[in-house]
Design a protein around this motif. Sequence first.
Motif, mmCIF file in Angstrom:
data_model
loop_
_atom_site.group_PDB
_atom_site.id
_atom_site.type_symbol
_atom_site.label_atom_id
_atom_site.label_comp_id
_atom_site.label_asym_id
_atom_site.label_seq_id
_atom_site.Cartn_x
_atom_site.Cartn_y
_atom_site.Cartn_z
ATOM 1 N N SER A 52 0.836 -1.214 0.000
ATOM 2 C CA SER A 52 0.000 0.000 0.000
ATOM 3 C C SER A 52 0.858 1.246 0.000
ATOM 4 O O SER A 52 0.556 2.224 -0.692
ATOM 5 C CB SER A 52 -0.917 0.028 1.221
ATOM 6 O OG SER A 52 -1.856 -0.997 1.148
ATOM 7 N N VAL A 55 2.168 1.684 -3.529
ATOM 8 C CA VAL A 55 1.144 1.929 -4.553
ATOM 9 C C VAL A 55 0.394 3.235 -4.323
ATOM 10 O O VAL A 55 0.033 3.916 -5.290
ATOM 11 C CB VAL A 55 0.165 0.739 -4.631
ATOM 12 C CG1 VAL A 55 -0.965 1.015 -5.594
ATOM 13 C CG2 VAL A 55 0.915 -0.516 -5.067
ATOM 14 N N ASP A 56 0.163 3.617 -3.075
ATOM 15 C CA ASP A 56 -0.600 4.839 -2.798
ATOM 16 C C ASP A 56 -0.057 6.075 -3.531
ATOM 17 O O ASP A 56 -0.835 6.818 -4.125
ATOM 18 C CB ASP A 56 -0.687 5.111 -1.296
ATOM 19 C CG ASP A 56 -1.833 4.370 -0.638
ATOM 20 O OD1 ASP A 56 -2.698 3.839 -1.370
ATOM 21 O OD2 ASP A 56 -1.867 4.328 0.597
ATOM 22 N N MET A 58 1.326 6.219 -6.266
ATOM 23 C CA MET A 58 1.033 6.095 -7.698
ATOM 24 C C MET A 58 -0.320 6.722 -8.022
ATOM 25 O O MET A 58 -0.550 7.187 -9.136
ATOM 26 C CB MET A 58 1.058 4.620 -8.115
ATOM 27 C CG MET A 58 2.426 3.971 -7.980
ATOM 28 S SD MET A 58 2.383 2.177 -8.227
ATOM 29 C CE MET A 58 2.477 2.098 -10.011
ATOM 30 N N SER A 59 -1.207 6.766 -7.030
ATOM 31 C CA SER A 59 -2.537 7.336 -7.254
ATOM 32 C C SER A 59 -2.502 8.856 -7.344
ATOM 33 O O SER A 59 -3.481 9.476 -7.759
ATOM 34 C CB SER A 59 -3.500 6.896 -6.154
ATOM 35 O OG SER A 59 -3.112 7.452 -4.917
ATOM 36 N N GLU A 62 -3.586 10.308 -10.561
ATOM 37 C CA GLU A 62 -4.984 10.263 -10.984
ATOM 38 C C GLU A 62 -5.512 11.649 -11.331
ATOM 39 O O GLU A 62 -6.230 11.821 -12.306
ATOM 40 C CB GLU A 62 -5.864 9.633 -9.891
ATOM 41 C CG GLU A 62 -5.702 8.144 -9.791
ATOM 42 C CD GLU A 62 -6.542 7.558 -8.668
ATOM 43 O OE1 GLU A 62 -7.472 8.224 -8.188
ATOM 44 O OE2 GLU A 62 -6.251 6.425 -8.282
ATOM 45 N N SER A 67 -2.672 8.153 -14.183
ATOM 46 C CA SER A 67 -2.645 6.913 -13.419
ATOM 47 C C SER A 67 -3.290 5.800 -14.213
ATOM 48 O O SER A 67 -4.341 5.980 -14.822
ATOM 49 C CB SER A 67 -3.386 7.078 -12.088
ATOM 50 O OG SER A 67 -3.386 5.849 -11.393
ATOM 51 N N CYS A 68 -2.650 4.644 -14.213
ATOM 52 C CA CYS A 68 -3.206 3.478 -14.909
ATOM 53 C C CYS A 68 -4.078 2.633 -13.982
ATOM 54 O O CYS A 68 -4.791 1.756 -14.449
ATOM 55 C CB CYS A 68 -2.076 2.600 -15.433
ATOM 56 S SG CYS A 68 -1.037 3.404 -16.641
ATOM 57 N N ILE A 69 -3.981 2.863 -12.677
ATOM 58 C CA ILE A 69 -4.727 2.045 -11.727
ATOM 59 C C ILE A 69 -6.177 2.514 -11.711
ATOM 60 O O ILE A 69 -6.456 3.686 -11.454
ATOM 61 C CB ILE A 69 -4.101 2.123 -10.322
ATOM 62 C CG1 ILE A 69 -2.639 1.663 -10.389
ATOM 63 C CG2 ILE A 69 -4.892 1.279 -9.340
ATOM 64 C CD1 ILE A 69 -1.887 1.882 -9.095
ATOM 65 N N ARG A 70 -7.074 1.598 -11.982
ATOM 66 C CA ARG A 70 -8.497 1.941 -12.036
ATOM 67 C C ARG A 70 -9.040 2.245 -10.641
ATOM 68 O O ARG A 70 -8.577 1.704 -9.648
ATOM 69 C CB ARG A 70 -9.290 0.762 -12.626
ATOM 70 C CG ARG A 70 -8.905 0.403 -14.026
ATOM 71 C CD ARG A 70 -9.756 -0.748 -14.546
ATOM 72 N NE ARG A 70 -9.724 -1.932 -13.691
ATOM 73 C CZ ARG A 70 -8.845 -2.927 -13.833
ATOM 74 N NH1 ARG A 70 -7.921 -2.873 -14.767
ATOM 75 N NH2 ARG A 70 -8.901 -3.984 -13.056
ATOM 76 N N LEU A 71 -10.039 3.102 -10.579
ATOM 77 C CA LEU A 71 -10.740 3.332 -9.318
ATOM 78 C C LEU A 71 -11.403 2.034 -8.898
ATOM 79 O O LEU A 71 -11.898 1.281 -9.741
ATOM 80 C CB LEU A 71 -11.799 4.422 -9.492
ATOM 81 C CG LEU A 71 -11.254 5.829 -9.713
ATOM 82 C CD1 LEU A 71 -12.404 6.793 -9.996
ATOM 83 C CD2 LEU A 71 -10.480 6.295 -8.491
ATOM 84 N N ASN A 102 6.302 -1.802 -7.870
ATOM 85 C CA ASN A 102 6.015 -0.841 -8.928
ATOM 86 C C ASN A 102 5.906 -1.544 -10.287
ATOM 87 O O ASN A 102 4.952 -1.321 -11.043
ATOM 88 C CB ASN A 102 7.111 0.230 -8.958
ATOM 89 C CG ASN A 102 6.801 1.338 -9.925
ATOM 90 O OD1 ASN A 102 5.819 2.046 -9.764
ATOM 91 N ND2 ASN A 102 7.640 1.487 -10.932
#
Length: 115
Positions: A52, A55-56, A58-59, A62, A67-71, A102
């Motif tokens: 976490s 990754v956090d 990386m958000s 958004e 950001s590539c990480i979906r909601l 990552n």
Amino acid sequence: MKKTPIFAALACAAVAIPAAPAFAGFADGNQLYGWRSAINPLNVEDCHAYISGVVDPMSLFEASGKSCIRLGVTVQQVTDIVVRSLRERPENRDQSAAVLVNNAILNAFCPGASK
């Protein structure tokens, strides 16, 4: 007044002090995989918390739309992705855990973005 004994003592002290090892990161992939594979639930939570923490940030992208990480992606989902990557590529586990997390996330959500 002779200063030779003082300089000699300082020279000996400087030689006797071991050199600090090069900084190699806080954790590597072996540690991270070990935390996740542990029977102790506290170690598993360490794994979730570490992932976490990587990754956090990386958000933060958004807001800019980068950001590539979906909601809606959960911590468990991200952890599963990272653990799968560690399990399938044991030859990389000696690398920095942050880099491995990552890369696993980028490979899962942003193909072609890592390397």
